[in-house]
Design a protein around this motif. Structure first.
Motif: not given
Ligand code: GLN
Length: 230
Positions: A9-23
Protein backbone atom coordinates in the motif's frame (compact mmCIF):
# COMPACT_ATOMS: atom_id res chain seq x y z
CA UNK A 1 0.67 -23.77 -6.57
CA UNK A 2 0.98 -20.26 -7.92
CA UNK A 3 2.67 -17.89 -5.54
CA UNK A 4 0.63 -14.80 -4.79
CA UNK A 5 2.37 -11.57 -5.65
CA UNK A 6 3.03 -9.34 -2.66
CA UNK A 7 1.01 -6.15 -2.70
CA UNK A 8 2.16 -2.96 -0.98
CA UNK A 9 0.00 0.00 0.00
CA UNK A 10 1.59 3.24 -1.19
CA UNK A 11 0.56 6.74 -0.16
CA UNK A 12 0.84 9.68 -2.53
CA UNK A 13 -0.27 13.26 -3.12
CA UNK A 14 -3.73 14.07 -4.53
CA UNK A 15 -2.30 16.02 -7.41
CA UNK A 16 1.34 16.83 -8.16
CA UNK A 17 1.71 16.70 -11.91
CA UNK A 18 3.83 15.51 -13.66
CA UNK A 19 4.60 13.09 -10.78
CA UNK A 20 1.09 12.03 -9.77
CA UNK A 21 -2.24 13.14 -11.19
CA UNK A 22 -5.45 11.67 -12.58
CA UNK A 23 -5.79 11.22 -16.31
CA UNK A 24 -9.10 11.69 -18.16
CA UNK A 25 -10.19 8.18 -17.17
CA UNK A 26 -9.50 8.89 -13.50
CA UNK A 27 -6.42 6.65 -13.37
CA UNK A 28 -3.40 7.84 -11.44
CA UNK A 29 -0.51 8.51 -13.81
CA UNK A 30 2.71 10.49 -13.77
CA UNK A 31 6.43 9.92 -13.35
CA UNK A 32 6.11 8.54 -9.79
CA UNK A 33 3.16 6.30 -10.66
CA UNK A 34 4.69 4.89 -13.84
CA UNK A 35 8.08 4.46 -12.18
CA UNK A 36 6.68 2.57 -9.21
CA UNK A 37 4.57 0.31 -11.44
CA UNK A 38 7.53 -0.41 -13.70
CA UNK A 39 9.72 -1.18 -10.69
CA UNK A 40 7.02 -3.50 -9.35
CA UNK A 41 6.93 -5.30 -12.67
CA UNK A 42 10.72 -5.57 -12.75
CA UNK A 43 10.94 -6.82 -9.16
CA UNK A 44 7.70 -8.81 -8.95
CA UNK A 45 5.48 -6.86 -6.59
CA UNK A 46 2.17 -5.03 -6.88
CA UNK A 47 1.08 -1.70 -5.47
CA UNK A 48 -2.19 -0.19 -4.34
CA UNK A 49 -2.06 3.58 -4.62
CA UNK A 50 -3.68 5.75 -1.95
CA UNK A 51 -3.89 9.43 -3.01
CA UNK A 52 -4.09 10.89 0.49
CA UNK A 53 -2.48 14.29 -0.02
CA UNK A 54 1.17 14.98 0.73
CA UNK A 55 1.08 15.70 4.45
CA UNK A 56 -1.50 12.98 5.14
CA UNK A 57 0.57 10.45 3.18
CA UNK A 58 3.68 11.26 5.21
CA UNK A 59 1.69 10.92 8.44
CA UNK A 60 0.17 7.64 7.25
CA UNK A 61 3.68 6.34 6.65
CA UNK A 62 4.81 7.39 10.11
CA UNK A 63 1.92 5.47 11.68
CA UNK A 64 2.39 2.38 9.42
CA UNK A 65 -0.94 2.82 7.65
CA UNK A 66 0.90 2.66 4.33
CA UNK A 67 4.02 0.68 3.41
CA UNK A 68 5.68 3.45 1.47
CA UNK A 69 5.29 6.96 0.06
CA UNK A 70 6.11 8.18 -3.41
CA UNK A 71 4.98 11.78 -3.82
CA UNK A 72 7.79 13.89 -5.20
CA UNK A 73 9.05 13.63 -1.62
CA UNK A 74 12.31 15.42 -1.02
CA UNK A 75 15.07 13.62 0.83
CA UNK A 76 15.90 15.87 3.80
CA UNK A 77 18.05 15.33 6.90
CA UNK A 78 15.07 15.97 9.13
CA UNK A 79 12.94 13.35 7.37
CA UNK A 80 15.81 10.88 7.46
CA UNK A 81 15.37 10.76 11.25
CA UNK A 82 11.94 9.18 10.72
CA UNK A 83 12.09 7.49 7.32
CA UNK A 84 14.43 5.45 5.14
CA UNK A 85 14.78 6.82 1.61
CA UNK A 86 15.60 5.12 -1.65
CA UNK A 87 18.36 6.34 -3.92
CA UNK A 88 17.37 9.73 -5.35
CA UNK A 89 15.44 9.49 -8.62
CA UNK A 90 14.75 13.14 -9.54
CA UNK A 91 16.43 16.50 -8.94
CA UNK A 92 14.07 19.25 -7.79
CA UNK A 93 14.24 22.53 -5.82
CA UNK A 94 11.79 25.18 -4.59
CA UNK A 95 10.88 28.18 -6.77
CA UNK A 96 8.63 31.19 -6.29
CA UNK A 97 5.72 31.83 -8.66
CA UNK A 98 3.41 34.84 -8.98
CA UNK A 99 0.38 35.59 -11.17
CA UNK A 100 1.51 36.01 -14.77
CA UNK A 101 0.05 39.55 -14.73
CA UNK A 102 2.10 40.58 -11.68
CA UNK A 103 4.96 42.91 -12.60
CA UNK A 104 5.86 44.12 -9.12
CA UNK A 105 7.11 40.94 -7.40
CA UNK A 106 10.39 39.93 -8.94
CA UNK A 107 12.10 38.27 -5.99
CA UNK A 108 12.03 37.71 -2.23
CA UNK A 109 12.85 41.40 -1.64
CA UNK A 110 9.46 42.38 -3.03
CA UNK A 111 7.51 40.24 -0.54
CA UNK A 112 7.32 42.80 2.28
CA UNK A 113 3.74 42.85 3.64
CA UNK A 114 2.68 40.22 1.10
CA UNK A 115 1.15 36.77 1.49
CA UNK A 116 2.83 33.60 0.27
CA UNK A 117 0.85 30.39 -0.36
CA UNK A 118 2.46 27.05 0.52
CA UNK A 119 1.42 23.41 0.88
CA UNK A 120 1.34 21.97 4.40
CA UNK A 121 4.28 19.81 5.37
CA UNK A 122 6.35 20.48 2.26
CA UNK A 123 9.86 21.71 1.70
CA UNK A 124 8.35 24.85 0.13
CA UNK A 125 6.43 25.50 3.36
CA UNK A 126 9.54 25.00 5.43
CA UNK A 127 11.55 27.29 3.17
CA UNK A 128 8.86 30.00 3.46
CA UNK A 129 8.94 29.75 7.28
CA UNK A 130 12.72 30.05 7.25
CA UNK A 131 12.78 33.37 5.36
CA UNK A 132 9.45 35.01 6.21
CA UNK A 133 10.76 37.19 9.05
CA UNK A 134 13.74 38.33 7.04
CA UNK A 135 11.56 39.45 4.11
CA UNK A 136 8.46 40.40 6.12
CA UNK A 137 5.77 38.27 4.49
CA UNK A 138 2.86 36.20 5.81
CA UNK A 139 2.39 32.52 5.04
CA UNK A 140 -0.93 30.89 4.18
CA UNK A 141 -1.21 27.10 3.91
CA UNK A 142 -3.10 24.73 1.63
CA UNK A 143 -3.48 20.95 1.56
CA UNK A 144 -2.93 20.59 -2.16
CA UNK A 145 -1.17 22.34 -4.99
CA UNK A 146 -4.20 23.24 -7.12
CA UNK A 147 -5.88 25.23 -4.33
CA UNK A 148 -2.59 26.98 -3.72
CA UNK A 149 -2.32 28.04 -7.38
CA UNK A 150 -5.99 29.13 -7.38
CA UNK A 151 -5.36 31.42 -4.42
CA UNK A 152 -2.54 33.20 -6.24
CA UNK A 153 -4.59 33.37 -9.42
CA UNK A 154 -7.50 34.89 -7.48
CA UNK A 155 -5.17 37.49 -5.99
CA UNK A 156 -5.65 36.42 -2.34
CA UNK A 157 -2.04 35.28 -2.09
CA UNK A 158 0.70 37.21 -3.86
CA UNK A 159 3.06 34.30 -4.48
CA UNK A 160 3.45 30.54 -4.06
CA UNK A 161 6.49 28.44 -3.19
CA UNK A 162 6.47 25.16 -5.09
CA UNK A 163 8.86 22.56 -6.50
CA UNK A 164 10.38 23.68 -9.79
CA UNK A 165 9.38 20.74 -12.04
CA UNK A 166 5.79 20.86 -10.78
CA UNK A 167 5.36 24.61 -11.12
CA UNK A 168 7.03 24.63 -14.54
CA UNK A 169 4.77 21.79 -15.70
CA UNK A 170 1.63 23.57 -14.41
CA UNK A 171 2.61 26.66 -16.41
CA UNK A 172 2.88 24.55 -19.59
CA UNK A 173 -0.66 23.34 -18.77
CA UNK A 174 -1.90 26.96 -18.83
CA UNK A 175 -1.97 27.70 -15.11
CA UNK A 176 -1.63 31.52 -15.33
CA UNK A 177 1.44 31.89 -13.10
CA UNK A 178 5.09 32.63 -13.83
CA UNK A 179 8.38 31.79 -12.14
CA UNK A 180 10.36 34.67 -10.71
CA UNK A 181 13.26 33.02 -8.86
CA UNK A 182 15.91 30.43 -9.55
CA UNK A 183 15.60 26.98 -7.97
CA UNK A 184 16.69 26.79 -4.35
CA UNK A 185 19.30 24.11 -3.76
CA UNK A 186 18.36 20.73 -2.33
CA UNK A 187 15.33 18.68 -3.15
CA UNK A 188 16.17 15.30 -4.57
CA UNK A 189 13.13 13.06 -4.66
CA UNK A 190 13.19 9.65 -3.02
CA UNK A 191 10.79 6.82 -2.28
CA UNK A 192 10.29 6.49 1.50
CA UNK A 193 9.47 3.68 3.93
CA UNK A 194 9.11 4.01 7.69
CA UNK A 195 12.45 3.81 9.48
CA UNK A 196 13.59 0.21 9.76
CA UNK A 197 10.37 -1.11 8.16
CA UNK A 198 9.69 -2.60 4.72
CA UNK A 199 13.40 -2.91 4.00
CA UNK A 200 12.74 -5.58 1.32
CA UNK A 201 10.50 -3.10 -0.49
CA UNK A 202 13.16 -0.40 -0.27
CA UNK A 203 15.78 -2.75 -1.67
CA UNK A 204 13.49 -3.80 -4.52
CA UNK A 205 12.84 -0.12 -5.30
CA UNK A 206 16.55 0.59 -5.52
CA UNK A 207 17.31 -2.55 -7.54
CA UNK A 208 14.43 -1.87 -9.88
CA UNK A 209 15.43 1.79 -10.28
CA UNK A 210 18.96 0.73 -11.25
CA UNK A 211 17.58 -1.75 -13.79
CA UNK A 212 15.19 0.81 -15.31
CA UNK A 213 17.97 3.37 -15.56
CA UNK A 214 20.20 0.83 -17.30
CA UNK A 215 17.60 -0.44 -19.74
CA UNK A 216 16.33 3.01 -20.77
CA UNK A 217 12.87 2.55 -19.28
CA UNK A 218 13.33 5.32 -16.70
CA UNK A 219 14.24 7.80 -19.40
CA UNK A 220 11.20 6.72 -21.39
CA UNK A 221 8.94 7.38 -18.40
CA UNK A 222 10.43 10.85 -17.88
CA UNK A 223 10.11 11.68 -21.56
CA UNK A 224 6.46 10.61 -21.51
CA UNK A 225 5.73 13.56 -19.20
CA UNK A 226 8.54 16.06 -19.77
CA UNK A 227 9.26 15.62 -23.46
CA UNK A 228 12.55 14.67 -25.06
CA UNK A 229 14.11 18.11 -24.63
CA UNK A 230 14.14 18.13 -20.85
N1 GLN B 1 9.16 17.93 -2.63
C1 GLN B 1 8.35 18.57 -1.65
C2 GLN B 1 8.52 17.93 -0.31
O1 GLN B 1 8.94 16.82 -0.22
C3 GLN B 1 6.86 18.63 -2.04
C4 GLN B 1 6.20 17.30 -2.21
C5 GLN B 1 4.74 17.42 -2.58
O2 GLN B 1 4.15 18.50 -2.47
N2 GLN B 1 4.14 16.34 -3.02
O3 GLN B 1 8.25 18.53 0.68
Amino acid sequence: AAETTKKYIIGTDVTFAPFEFQDKKGDFVGIDMDLLKAIGKDQGFEVEIKPLGFNAAVQALETDQVDGVIAGMSITDERKQKFDFSDPYFESGVVMAVADTNDTIKGYDDLKGKTVAVKTGTQGAEFAQSIKDKYGFKVTTFDDSSNMYEDVKAGNSDAAFEDYPVMAYAITQNVPLKLVTDKEKGGQYGFAVNKGKNQELLKMFNDGLTNLKNNGEYEKIQNRYLGEAD
